[in-house]
Design a protein around this motif. Structure first.
Motif, short mmCIF file in Angstrom:
data_model
loop_
_atom_site.label_atom_id
_atom_site.label_comp_id
_atom_site.label_asym_id
_atom_site.label_seq_id
_atom_site.Cartn_x
_atom_site.Cartn_y
_atom_site.Cartn_z
N ARG A 223 0.85 -1.20 0.00
CA ARG A 223 0.00 0.00 0.00
C ARG A 223 0.89 1.26 0.00
O ARG A 223 0.92 1.99 0.99
CB ARG A 223 -0.93 0.01 1.22
CG ARG A 223 -1.87 -1.19 1.28
CD ARG A 223 -2.77 -1.17 2.52
NE ARG A 223 -2.00 -1.05 3.76
CZ ARG A 223 -1.39 -2.07 4.35
NH1 ARG A 223 -1.44 -3.28 3.83
NH2 ARG A 223 -0.71 -1.90 5.49
N GLU A 285 -3.19 4.62 6.39
CA GLU A 285 -3.45 3.25 5.97
C GLU A 285 -2.33 2.65 5.12
O GLU A 285 -2.27 1.43 4.93
CB GLU A 285 -4.76 3.19 5.17
CG GLU A 285 -5.99 3.56 5.98
CD GLU A 285 -7.25 3.59 5.14
OE1 GLU A 285 -7.18 3.24 3.93
OE2 GLU A 285 -8.32 3.96 5.67
N TRP A 353 -5.89 -1.77 -3.03
CA TRP A 353 -5.36 -0.50 -2.50
C TRP A 353 -5.65 0.65 -3.47
O TRP A 353 -6.03 1.75 -3.04
CB TRP A 353 -3.86 -0.62 -2.26
CG TRP A 353 -3.17 0.65 -1.87
CD1 TRP A 353 -2.15 1.25 -2.53
CD2 TRP A 353 -3.43 1.47 -0.73
NE1 TRP A 353 -1.75 2.40 -1.90
CE2 TRP A 353 -2.53 2.56 -0.77
CE3 TRP A 353 -4.35 1.40 0.32
CZ2 TRP A 353 -2.51 3.57 0.19
CZ3 TRP A 353 -4.33 2.41 1.28
CH2 TRP A 353 -3.42 3.48 1.21
N ARG A 355 -8.19 0.85 -5.53
CA ARG A 355 -9.62 1.18 -5.41
C ARG A 355 -9.87 2.01 -4.17
O ARG A 355 -10.66 2.97 -4.20
CB ARG A 355 -10.46 -0.11 -5.37
CG ARG A 355 -10.60 -0.79 -6.71
CD ARG A 355 -11.71 -1.84 -6.66
NE ARG A 355 -11.45 -2.86 -5.64
CZ ARG A 355 -10.75 -3.97 -5.87
NH1 ARG A 355 -10.23 -4.21 -7.07
NH2 ARG A 355 -10.58 -4.85 -4.90
N ARG A 356 -9.21 1.65 -3.09
CA ARG A 356 -9.38 2.39 -1.83
C ARG A 356 -8.92 3.84 -2.00
O ARG A 356 -9.59 4.78 -1.55
CB ARG A 356 -8.59 1.71 -0.71
CG ARG A 356 -8.45 2.51 0.57
CD ARG A 356 -9.79 2.78 1.20
NE ARG A 356 -9.64 3.54 2.43
CZ ARG A 356 -10.50 4.43 2.87
NH1 ARG A 356 -11.61 4.69 2.17
NH2 ARG A 356 -10.30 5.07 4.00
N GLU A 359 -11.45 5.75 -4.20
CA GLU A 359 -12.69 6.03 -3.46
C GLU A 359 -12.49 7.17 -2.47
O GLU A 359 -13.34 8.06 -2.36
CB GLU A 359 -13.16 4.77 -2.74
CG GLU A 359 -13.67 3.68 -3.67
CD GLU A 359 -13.87 2.36 -2.94
OE1 GLU A 359 -13.58 2.31 -1.71
OE2 GLU A 359 -14.28 1.38 -3.58
#
Length: 559
Positions: A223, A285, A353, A355-356, A359
């Protein structure tokens, strides 16, 4: 075998004592040396300790003298020009109070590591150290700001002192300063000016092995996140390719905001109170922060214990206050093609990751788009920034002052790739924006120049609006008029502190602009601000827009 002995000669060694004849005065030498370094402007305020230098400037056409209204404005203009061009900029002041007035603008240049040369007149050599009018030990006065400050005590010392000052300023991103006693300006100088040498801008190169280590570190991350600053200016396309390859969100410093497409799905905004909640969330994150050409590190907005890899041209800027997994010194433009093209980077599946990140960035953009659409009067600062962004040309230079509006700007303004953003990054002085816009319009006249300031900060240098009018510069100055030093007021309120000194009884800015020889406009609603921006685009004089601004509290404001 016989050994010959050398008989001492009564003749002087070859070339001994041969020095070039003096062909220029001190004033002439300075002008010619600056010309050879492609200096195009000197910002200053007249004073009797510099009459002879001004006389020489008036006799030539290569270097333009810009008469400012205050030495502080002159130094801020030099600082801003240097930030914009990356080259040496020059300012001039007289002795005593003239020199003292330069310090604020020079401190801005020093704090943001941009090369500026300050030349100041000094009292006659026979009066150095005495109680002569306007005498002060200038080297002591500027010691905390300048990387080098020298008093020219003899004309023959000038060639070396001037060259060393300029070289140190350019190679180390520092302020350099020379004091010239007024009686030396007409004295003859032995020596020749030297042209700018290309070796001074040769970038530091990282080895292929070191770049491979960085690629290996990134390839191992699940990430990763990219945090980028002004250092990526020469490799923005490669940074974008790297982000897309590894699916990493991209976070920028304020000056670097235009260096990554703001409408890109991976762009997560700025860092800090002025930045985005998405940036802090994603940094929390991630499992690796790749810091490229950025030195700003707001500890309260970055997570602890993260693995960090940092790359910067300046080794002294790497790893300050935190432990690094890898620190690498080098020019990013030279290393990014190898890094972005490393085949190992795409082998790991980071689709979840990515996609996160997309978003989180999209949710953030929906929030600021909603804020920017506010109507009513006074105008929400978010709407002011949104309107300013809509009317800013694709290659505009936007100079932002210091205050609450700086935070609103970084939160809302959507920068375009060819735009430049100028700020007082670390010094954070009030009054930066207007002199910076003047310098931008002078140095790059084909580009639109917009200054954004608050009613508290703009008065610090508002007299330079007359400089803009005198120089016939069609720049735009937007003043957010909310009747207070809003940042200080809101922080005091958050801490339960009496807000003494935070209220402002502002002048009629529109009338002031007219008195200075420009155009003064007023806007009380978003629609009126739109109309003012449209009119400003057709003017050939500087335009000041007095925008009645709502004193909204920036999110996360703390005492």
């Amino acid at each position: 075998m016989s050994v010959e002995t050398l008989t001492p000669s009564k003749e002087k060694p070859v070339l001994a004592g041969q020095r070039p004849a003096a062909r220029r005065t001190v004033a002439q030498f300075i002008v010619e040396q600056l010309r050879l370094w492609s200096v195009e402007r000197i910002y200053g305020v007249i004073g009797d300790a510099n009459f002879r230098l001004l006389d020489e400037l008036g006799k030539q056409q290569s270097i333009r003298y810009i008469p400012c209204r205050h030495e502080g404005g002159a130094a801020l203009m030099a600082s801003a020009e240097s930030k914009l061009s990356g080259r040496l900029a020059v300012c001039l002041a007289t002795s005593g109070p003239g020199m003292a007035n330069l310090l604020n603008g020079l401190a801005d240049a020093a704090a943001d590591r941009t090369p500026v040369l300050a030349i100041t007149g000094q009292v006659e050599t026979s009066k150095l150290g005495t109680r002569a009018k306007q005498y002060i030990d200038q080297q002591k006065l500027i010691a905390a700001i300048a990387g080098r400050s020298e008093l020219v005590a003899h004309p023959d010392a000038l060639p070396e002192l001037l060259e060393r000052a300029m070289v140190q300023a350019v190679t180390m991103g520092q302020v350099a300063h020379l004091s010239i006693p007024t009686d030396l300006y007409t004295a003859p100088v032995r020596g020749e000016p030297k042209p700018y040498s290309p070796h001074l801008h040769q970038p530091p190169l990282a080895s292929a092995a070191d770049i491979a280590k960085l690629a290996e570190l990134i390839a191992a991350a699940d990430r990763p996140a990219l945090y980028v600053g002004r250092g990526i200016a020469g490799c923005r396309d490669e940074v974008r390719r790297l982000a897309e390859t590894i699916g990493a969100p991209v976070i920028t410093t304020l000056p670097a905001r235009s260096l990554f497409p703001n409408d890109h799905e991976l762009y997560a905004g700025g860092l800090g109170q002025a930045g985005s909640e998405a940036a802090s969330t994603l940094l929390g994150e991630c499992d690796l922060i790749v810091q490229l050409g950025a030195t700003w590190w707001p500890e309260e907005y970055v997570p602890e214990g993260k693995r960090i890899a940092q790359v910067d041209r300046n080794p002294a800027a790497i790893g300050i206050g935190r432990q690094l997994a890898l620190g690498l010194t080098g020019d990013l433009a030279g290393m990014m093609p190898q890094l972005a093209g490393d085949g190992r980077l795409a082998k790991r599946d980071r689709s979840a990751w990515k996609r996160r990140a997309i978003e989180a960035a999209a949710a953030w953009k929906r929030v600021i788009e909603s804020e920017a659409r506010q109507g009513g009067s006074p105008i929400a600062p978010q709407s002011i920034m949104h309107i300013a962004a809509r009317h800013a040309a694709d290659d505009a230079v936007i100079a932002v002052d210091t205050g609450d509006h700086t935070l609103w700007f970084d939160r809302i303004f959507q920068a375009k790739p060819s735009q430049r953003i100028l700020v007082s990054g670390r010094w954070r002085t009030l009054g930066f924006a207007l002199p910076a816009a003047v310098a931008a319009k002078l140095s790059q006249p084909k580009r639109q120049a917009i200054a954004i300031a608050g009613d508290g900060g703009v008065v610090q240098t508002i007299a330079e609006f007359q400089t803009a009018a005198e120089q016939k510069l069609p720049l735009v100055l937007i003043v957010l008029n909310n009747g207070s030093y809003a940042m200080e007021k809101h922080r005091m309120e958050a801490g339960g502190i009496e807000t003494v000194g935070s209220a402002i009884a502002a002048p009629d800015f529109a009338k002031l602009a007219e008195a200075f020889g420009g155009v003064g406009l007023r806007a009380g609603t978003p629609e009126e601000l739109e109309q003012c921006m449209q009119r400003a685009s057709s003017e050939n004089r500087p335009v000041l827009i007095d925008a009645a601004a709502e004193p909204a509290v920036v999110p996360h404001t703390q005492p």
